[in-house]
Design a protein around this motif. Sequence first.
Motif, PDB file in Angstrom:
ATOM      1  N   GLY A   1       0.795  -1.220   0.000  1.00  0.00           N
ATOM      2  CA  GLY A   1       0.000   0.000   0.000  1.00  0.00           C
ATOM      3  C   GLY A   1       0.824   1.265   0.000  1.00  0.00           C
TER       4      GLY A   1
ATOM      5  N   LYS B   1       2.356  -3.456  -4.172  1.00  0.00           N
ATOM      6  CA  LYS B   1       1.990  -4.814  -3.802  1.00  0.00           C
ATOM      7  C   LYS B   1       3.260  -5.657  -3.658  1.00  0.00           C
ATOM      8  CE  LYS B   1      -2.147  -4.485  -6.725  1.00  0.00           C
ATOM      9  NZ  LYS B   1      -2.873  -5.121  -7.862  1.00  0.00           N
TER      10      LYS B   1
ATOM     11  N   SER C   1       4.152   3.878  -1.133  1.00  0.00           N
ATOM     12  CA  SER C   1       4.535   4.556  -2.373  1.00  0.00           C
ATOM     13  C   SER C   1       6.042   4.770  -2.422  1.00  0.00           C
ATOM     14  CB  SER C   1       3.848   5.927  -2.471  1.00  0.00           C
ATOM     15  OG  SER C   1       2.452   5.805  -2.539  1.00  0.00           O
TER      16      SER C   1
ATOM     17  N   ARG D   1      -1.713   2.475 -11.112  1.00  0.00           N
ATOM     18  CA  ARG D   1      -0.969   2.578  -9.843  1.00  0.00           C
ATOM     19  C   ARG D   1       0.362   3.305 -10.030  1.00  0.00           C
ATOM     20  NH1 ARG D   1       0.963  -1.844  -7.512  1.00  0.00           N
ATOM     21  NH2 ARG D   1       1.116  -3.062  -9.455  1.00  0.00           N
TER      22      ARG D   1
ATOM     23  N   ASP E   1       2.525   3.904  -6.645  1.00  0.00           N
ATOM     24  CA  ASP E   1       1.563   3.973  -5.543  1.00  0.00           C
ATOM     25  C   ASP E   1       0.866   2.625  -5.379  1.00  0.00           C
ATOM     26  OD1 ASP E   1       0.779   7.206  -6.836  1.00  0.00           O
ATOM     27  OD2 ASP E   1       2.051   6.764  -5.097  1.00  0.00           O
ATOM     28  N   SER E   2       0.232   2.456  -4.237  1.00  0.00           N
ATOM     29  CA  SER E   2      -0.510   1.215  -3.949  1.00  0.00           C
ATOM     30  C   SER E   2       0.353  -0.012  -4.235  1.00  0.00           C
ATOM     31  CB  SER E   2      -1.801   1.165  -4.773  1.00  0.00           C
ATOM     32  OG  SER E   2      -2.617   2.274  -4.497  1.00  0.00           O
TER      33      SER E   2
END
Length: 111
Positions: free
Chosen positions: A15, A86, A17, A66, A83-84
């Motif tokens: 989650g 995983k 960045s 993302r 971003d976001s």
Amino acid sequence: QEQLVESGGASVTPGGSLRLSCVDSGRRFNDYFMRWFREVPGNQREFVASVSGIGSTTYSDSVKGRFTISRDNNKNTVYLQMDSLKPEDTAVYLCCAGSTCGQGTQVTVSS
């Protein structure tokens, strides 16, 4: 000849960045599509994103929405805003101008 140096890799939690940077010390930066790839040991190099000299962008399906690629032609620099993040984004990220790539920067996404 282009010489590329990436930076900005780090360890982050899911989650989170990161913003990667790639500086091109060559003279023809503006002429090149700039591309980000990523590598995981044992896997093929995977295309992530590209940006043309005038800012047109493309993304792999796995990062679309993302990640954002951009470039500053005055600074001979290309960026990758991630971003976001995983766990499956964990890899060495390399930027490339034509057939020349940098050494890469490690991104690790883990809880």
